[in-house]
Write an enzyme that holds these catalytic residues in place. Structure first.
Site, PDB file in Angstrom:
ATOM      1  N   LYS A  41      21.734  27.835  85.526  1.00 48.42           N
ATOM      2  CA  LYS A  41      20.307  27.501  85.500  1.00 48.42           C
ATOM      3  C   LYS A  41      19.856  27.492  84.042  1.00 48.42           C
ATOM      4  O   LYS A  41      20.190  28.407  83.286  1.00 48.42           O
ATOM      5  CB  LYS A  41      19.493  28.538  86.267  1.00 48.42           C
ATOM      6  CG  LYS A  41      19.633  28.408  87.761  1.00 48.42           C
ATOM      7  CD  LYS A  41      18.659  29.313  88.493  1.00 48.42           C
ATOM      8  CE  LYS A  41      18.675  29.013  89.984  1.00 48.42           C
ATOM      9  NZ  LYS A  41      20.019  29.029  90.591  1.00 48.42           N
ATOM     10  N   LYS A 100      17.169  19.978  99.427  1.00 50.83           N
ATOM     11  CA  LYS A 100      15.759  19.749  99.797  1.00 50.83           C
ATOM     12  C   LYS A 100      14.807  20.318  98.754  1.00 50.83           C
ATOM     13  O   LYS A 100      13.742  19.765  98.513  1.00 50.83           O
ATOM     14  CB  LYS A 100      15.474  20.370 101.167  1.00 50.83           C
ATOM     15  CG  LYS A 100      16.167  19.619 102.301  1.00 50.83           C
ATOM     16  CD  LYS A 100      15.658  20.076 103.652  1.00 50.83           C
ATOM     17  CE  LYS A 100      16.473  19.444 104.761  1.00 50.83           C
ATOM     18  NZ  LYS A 100      16.036  19.884 106.104  1.00 50.83           N
ATOM     19  N   GLY A 101      15.168  21.456  98.152  1.00 55.56           N
ATOM     20  CA  GLY A 101      14.288  22.083  97.154  1.00 55.56           C
ATOM     21  C   GLY A 101      13.769  23.409  97.667  1.00 55.56           C
ATOM     22  O   GLY A 101      13.367  23.525  98.825  1.00 55.56           O
ATOM     23  N   GLN A 107      15.989  17.344  94.046  1.00 56.52           N
ATOM     24  CA  GLN A 107      15.393  17.967  95.238  1.00 56.52           C
ATOM     25  C   GLN A 107      14.584  16.922  96.019  1.00 56.52           C
ATOM     26  O   GLN A 107      13.669  16.311  95.456  1.00 56.52           O
ATOM     27  CB  GLN A 107      14.458  19.095  94.787  1.00 56.52           C
ATOM     28  CG  GLN A 107      15.141  20.184  93.978  1.00 56.52           C
ATOM     29  CD  GLN A 107      14.211  20.809  92.951  1.00 56.52           C
ATOM     30  OE1 GLN A 107      13.410  20.124  92.311  1.00 56.52           O
ATOM     31  NE2 GLN A 107      14.302  22.122  92.774  1.00 56.52           N
ATOM     32  N   THR A 145      23.205  20.989 102.096  1.00 55.86           N
ATOM     33  CA  THR A 145      22.264  21.269 103.187  1.00 55.86           C
ATOM     34  C   THR A 145      22.964  22.047 104.300  1.00 55.86           C
ATOM     35  O   THR A 145      24.190  21.955 104.438  1.00 55.86           O
ATOM     36  CB  THR A 145      21.697  19.958 103.777  1.00 55.86           C
ATOM     37  OG1 THR A 145      20.736  20.270 104.792  1.00 55.86           O
ATOM     38  CG2 THR A 145      22.771  19.057 104.362  1.00 55.86           C
ATOM     39  N   ARG A 172      23.904  16.609  92.871  1.00 49.24           N
ATOM     40  CA  ARG A 172      23.801  17.378  94.126  1.00 49.24           C
ATOM     41  C   ARG A 172      22.396  17.118  94.673  1.00 49.24           C
ATOM     42  O   ARG A 172      21.424  17.367  93.975  1.00 49.24           O
ATOM     43  CB  ARG A 172      23.975  18.873  93.870  1.00 49.24           C
ATOM     44  CG  ARG A 172      23.653  19.722  95.125  1.00 49.24           C
ATOM     45  CD  ARG A 172      23.339  21.177  94.765  1.00 49.24           C
ATOM     46  NE  ARG A 172      24.461  21.869  94.189  1.00 49.24           N
ATOM     47  CZ  ARG A 172      24.335  22.913  93.351  1.00 49.24           C
ATOM     48  NH1 ARG A 172      23.126  23.359  93.023  1.00 49.24           N
ATOM     49  NH2 ARG A 172      25.396  23.495  92.855  1.00 49.24           N
ATOM     50  N   ASP A 195      21.778  23.507  87.941  1.00 48.18           N
ATOM     51  CA  ASP A 195      20.859  23.655  89.072  1.00 48.18           C
ATOM     52  C   ASP A 195      19.472  23.140  88.688  1.00 48.18           C
ATOM     53  O   ASP A 195      19.110  23.105  87.511  1.00 48.18           O
ATOM     54  CB  ASP A 195      20.707  25.146  89.442  1.00 48.18           C
ATOM     55  CG  ASP A 195      21.901  25.692  90.220  1.00 48.18           C
ATOM     56  OD1 ASP A 195      22.793  24.913  90.608  1.00 48.18           O
ATOM     57  OD2 ASP A 195      21.924  26.923  90.450  1.00 48.18           O
ATOM     58  N   ARG A 197      15.829  32.680  99.961  1.00 45.98           N
ATOM     59  CA  ARG A 197      16.569  32.546 101.233  1.00 45.98           C
ATOM     60  C   ARG A 197      15.721  33.047 102.398  1.00 45.98           C
ATOM     61  O   ARG A 197      15.743  32.487 103.481  1.00 45.98           O
ATOM     62  CB  ARG A 197      17.913  33.298 101.194  1.00 45.98           C
ATOM     63  CG  ARG A 197      18.843  32.912 100.068  1.00 45.98           C
ATOM     64  CD  ARG A 197      19.387  31.504 100.128  1.00 45.98           C
ATOM     65  NE  ARG A 197      18.562  30.400  99.752  1.00 45.98           N
ATOM     66  CZ  ARG A 197      18.335  29.948  98.498  1.00 45.98           C
ATOM     67  NH1 ARG A 197      18.855  30.547  97.464  1.00 45.98           N
ATOM     68  NH2 ARG A 197      17.579  28.884  98.291  1.00 45.98           N
TER      69      ARG A 197
HETATM   70  C1  LIG Z   1      24.936  24.385  97.623  1.00 48.56           C
HETATM   71  C2  LIG Z   1      23.454  24.460  97.494  1.00 48.56           C
HETATM   72  C3  LIG Z   1      22.894  24.435  96.239  1.00 48.56           C
HETATM   73  C4  LIG Z   1      21.503  24.483  96.094  1.00 48.56           C
HETATM   74  N1  LIG Z   1      20.946  24.338  94.855  1.00 48.56           N
HETATM   75  C5  LIG Z   1      19.603  24.270  94.722  1.00 48.56           C
HETATM   76  C6  LIG Z   1      18.993  23.969  93.468  1.00 48.56           C
HETATM   77  O1  LIG Z   1      19.651  23.776  92.443  1.00 48.56           O
HETATM   78  N2  LIG Z   1      17.631  23.905  93.428  1.00 48.56           N
HETATM   79  C7  LIG Z   1      16.851  24.106  94.547  1.00 48.56           C
HETATM   80  O2  LIG Z   1      15.624  24.001  94.463  1.00 48.56           O
HETATM   81  N3  LIG Z   1      17.423  24.398  95.734  1.00 48.56           N
HETATM   82  C8  LIG Z   1      18.762  24.484  95.849  1.00 48.56           C
HETATM   83  N4  LIG Z   1      19.314  24.743  97.085  1.00 48.56           N
HETATM   84  C9  LIG Z   1      18.452  25.195  98.220  1.00 48.56           C
HETATM   85  C10 LIG Z   1      17.901  24.026  98.987  1.00 48.56           C
HETATM   86  O3  LIG Z   1      16.962  23.352  98.205  1.00 48.56           O
HETATM   87  C11 LIG Z   1      17.219  24.483 100.281  1.00 48.56           C
HETATM   88  O4  LIG Z   1      16.177  25.377  99.981  1.00 48.56           O
HETATM   89  C12 LIG Z   1      18.147  25.158 101.278  1.00 48.56           C
HETATM   90  O5  LIG Z   1      19.406  24.557 101.279  1.00 48.56           O
HETATM   91  C13 LIG Z   1      17.578  25.070 102.699  1.00 48.56           C
HETATM   92  O6  LIG Z   1      17.459  23.734 103.085  1.00 48.56           O
HETATM   93  P1  LIG Z   1      18.402  23.032 104.187  1.00 48.56           P
HETATM   94  O7  LIG Z   1      18.825  21.710 103.637  1.00 48.56           O
HETATM   95  O8  LIG Z   1      19.488  23.933 104.557  1.00 48.56           O
HETATM   96  O9  LIG Z   1      17.444  22.670 105.386  1.00 48.56           O
HETATM   97  P2  LIG Z   1      16.329  23.529 106.215  1.00 48.56           P
HETATM   98  O10 LIG Z   1      15.538  22.478 106.930  1.00 48.56           O
HETATM   99  O11 LIG Z   1      15.635  24.463 105.321  1.00 48.56           O
HETATM  100  O12 LIG Z   1      17.218  24.329 107.195  1.00 48.56           O
HETATM  101  C14 LIG Z   1      18.016  23.729 108.205  1.00 48.56           C
HETATM  102  C15 LIG Z   1      18.724  24.810 109.003  1.00 48.56           C
HETATM  103  O13 LIG Z   1      19.669  25.465 108.142  1.00 48.56           O
HETATM  104  C16 LIG Z   1      19.703  26.854 108.406  1.00 48.56           C
HETATM  105  N5  LIG Z   1      19.208  27.583 107.210  1.00 48.56           N
HETATM  106  C17 LIG Z   1      18.586  27.061 106.126  1.00 48.56           C
HETATM  107  N6  LIG Z   1      18.293  28.014 105.222  1.00 48.56           N
HETATM  108  C18 LIG Z   1      18.710  29.178 105.760  1.00 48.56           C
HETATM  109  C19 LIG Z   1      18.693  30.532 105.323  1.00 48.56           C
HETATM  110  N7  LIG Z   1      18.179  30.890 104.152  1.00 48.56           N
HETATM  111  N8  LIG Z   1      19.216  31.486 106.139  1.00 48.56           N
HETATM  112  C20 LIG Z   1      19.765  31.151 107.323  1.00 48.56           C
HETATM  113  N9  LIG Z   1      19.801  29.893 107.804  1.00 48.56           N
HETATM  114  C21 LIG Z   1      19.296  28.913 107.033  1.00 48.56           C
HETATM  115  C22 LIG Z   1      18.814  27.096 109.593  1.00 48.56           C
HETATM  116  O14 LIG Z   1      19.614  26.990 110.740  1.00 48.56           O
HETATM  117  C23 LIG Z   1      17.832  25.941 109.498  1.00 48.56           C
HETATM  118  O15 LIG Z   1      17.260  25.621 110.748  1.00 48.56           O
HETATM  119  C24 LIG Z   1      20.683  24.633  97.253  1.00 48.56           C
HETATM  120  C25 LIG Z   1      21.264  24.643  98.509  1.00 48.56           C
HETATM  121  C26 LIG Z   1      22.627  24.538  98.656  1.00 48.56           C
HETATM  122  C27 LIG Z   1      23.198  24.506 100.030  1.00 48.56           C
END
Ligand SMILES: Cc1cc2nc3c(=O)[nH]c(=O)nc-3n(C[C@H](O)[C@H](O)[C@H](O)COP(=O)(O)OP(=O)(O)OC[C@H]3O[C@@H](n4cnc5c(N)ncnc54)[C@H](O)[C@@H]3O)c2cc1C
Length: 305
Positions: free
Chosen positions: A97, A186-187, A162, A225, A183, A131, A288
């Site tokens: 970061k 969603k953000g 994002q 995701t 990468r 990131d 998280r």
């Molecule tokens: C490899 C990786 C790198 C990332 N890097 C960044 C970054 O650089 N900057 C940034 O802003 N964000 C980053 N993120 C976080 C991302 O932006 C989302 O906040 C996060 O991934 C949740 O979104 P989702 O796509 O899983 O969908 P969501 O719609 O949030 O979740 C879909 C489903 O996934 C599961 N889930 C999601 N989150 C959780 C959790 N915390 N605990 C348990 N179950 C969960 C649940 O079953 C949920 O119903 C990263 C995520 C990943 C996977």
């Protein structure tokens, strides 16, 4: 019930970050999402992931660092990790970061620190992912990334976009021209409606739009995701367009949807798990919790035990 924005507000409180780091009692609770305090613990977690068919990305937890000496410590940590990856022969790259490297102090400092790590990774044939943080630093993060990318190769350094940001589709088009490895996620930050879509439906729609753009670009990207709808949309699109499984990777966070991680790896998809470790787990952990309110019950139950 604490709302997403309240949890994200708490995540940004630096005093709580330092306070929480002192309490070993939290370790039991954070262990689900954080691989440990030391790089050796992260290496052990990554060995297990590799054995389950997943590659990894080290993330040394720290952000919004406000002392130059501390940013230098972060650089040393990453150089140490890159050496450990080679020594232990694990399959992993690293994620950094820019606020961990001093972006809030001076963008030039963050650039120099990031450059040191990217140069070492490039020399070793490894890869550094920058990131993406809050929207106040989106532009400067992209600018620094472009500078790094002009000095290093496509497979040395990549960036994150994002889908909740309104600007992201344009940023993706712009970065693909370089080209750059992206990468898409969603953000995870609290953003105002002027810059980010407030509705999940729009965030998801934009995610799919950007995912299609990335997959069709011919460059190797990360689809990050845990959302089965996003994953299925990616699998369908790749199949319909005749894009091979080797042309991209799925990415998920350590401890989240392990079942899905193993299923995708078993189905022959490239699956990378982001492995955070270190003392400064507080902001990461709070983000998280904000993503899934059910996680708060998990915390409460364990605090009670
Ligand atoms: C490899 C990786 C790198 C990332 N890097 C960044 C970054 O650089 N900057 C940034 O802003 N964000 C980053 N993120 C976080 C991302 O932006 C989302 O906040 C996060 O991934 C949740 O979104 P989702 O796509 O899983 O969908 P969501 O719609 O949030 O979740 C879909 C489903 O996934 C599961 N889930 C999601 N989150 C959780 C959790 N915390 N605990 C348990 N179950 C969960 C649940 O079953 C949920 O119903 C990263 C995520 C990943 C996977």
């Amino acid at each position: 019930m604490l709302t997403r924005s309240a949890l994200l507000y708490l995540a940004r409180q630096d005093k709580l970050k330092d306070f929480a780091a002192r309490f070993a009692a939290f370790r039991k609770i954070t262990a689900r999402f954080i691989a440990g305090e030391t790089s050796d613990q992260a290496v052990a977690a990554i060995k297990e992931l590799n054995a389950r068919g997943c590659s990894a990305s080290f993330d040394h937890l720290n952000e919004s660092v406000d002392s130059i000496a501390e940013t230098e410590g972060e650089v040393r940590e990453y150089l140490n990790v890159l050496a450990k990856i080679d020594d232990s022969q694990i399959n992993s790259n690293v994620s950094i970061k820019l606020t961990q490297f001093g972006l809030d102090i001076d963008p030039e400092l963050a650039y120099r620190n990031a450059r040191t790590v990217v140069a070492d990774a490039a020399r070793r044939g490894n890869f550094v992912r920058v990131d993406m943080e809050g929207s106040n630093v989106t532009q400067i993060t992209i600018d620094i990334f472009k500078r790094l990318r002009s000095e290093f190769g496509l497979n040395d350094v990549g960036i994150v976009l994002q889908s909740y940001l309104r600007r992201t589709y344009d940023d993706a088009q712009d970065l693909l021209k370089i080209p750059a490895r992206i990468r898409i996620c969603k953000g995870a930050y609290n953003e105002p409606p002027e810059v980010a879509f407030p509705d999940k439906k729009d965030v998801d729609e934009n995610y799919v739009r950007v995912m299609k753009l990335l997959l069709s670009s011919g460059t190797y990207h990360g689809i990050a995701t845990h959302d089965p709808h996003m994953i299925n949309a990616t699998i369908r699109y790749a199949r319909d367009q005749g894009i091979g499984k080797e042309a991209f990777e799925f990415q998920m966070l350590y401890g989240i949807r392990r079942d899905l991680q193993e299923k995708l790896a078993g189905d022959g998809y490239n699956m990378r798990v982001y492995v955070p470790y270190g003392k400064h787990w507080y902001p990461y952990f709070m983000r998280r919790l904000a993503e899934r309110p059910a996680n708060i019950w998990f915390v409460m139950k364990n605090l009670w035990k």
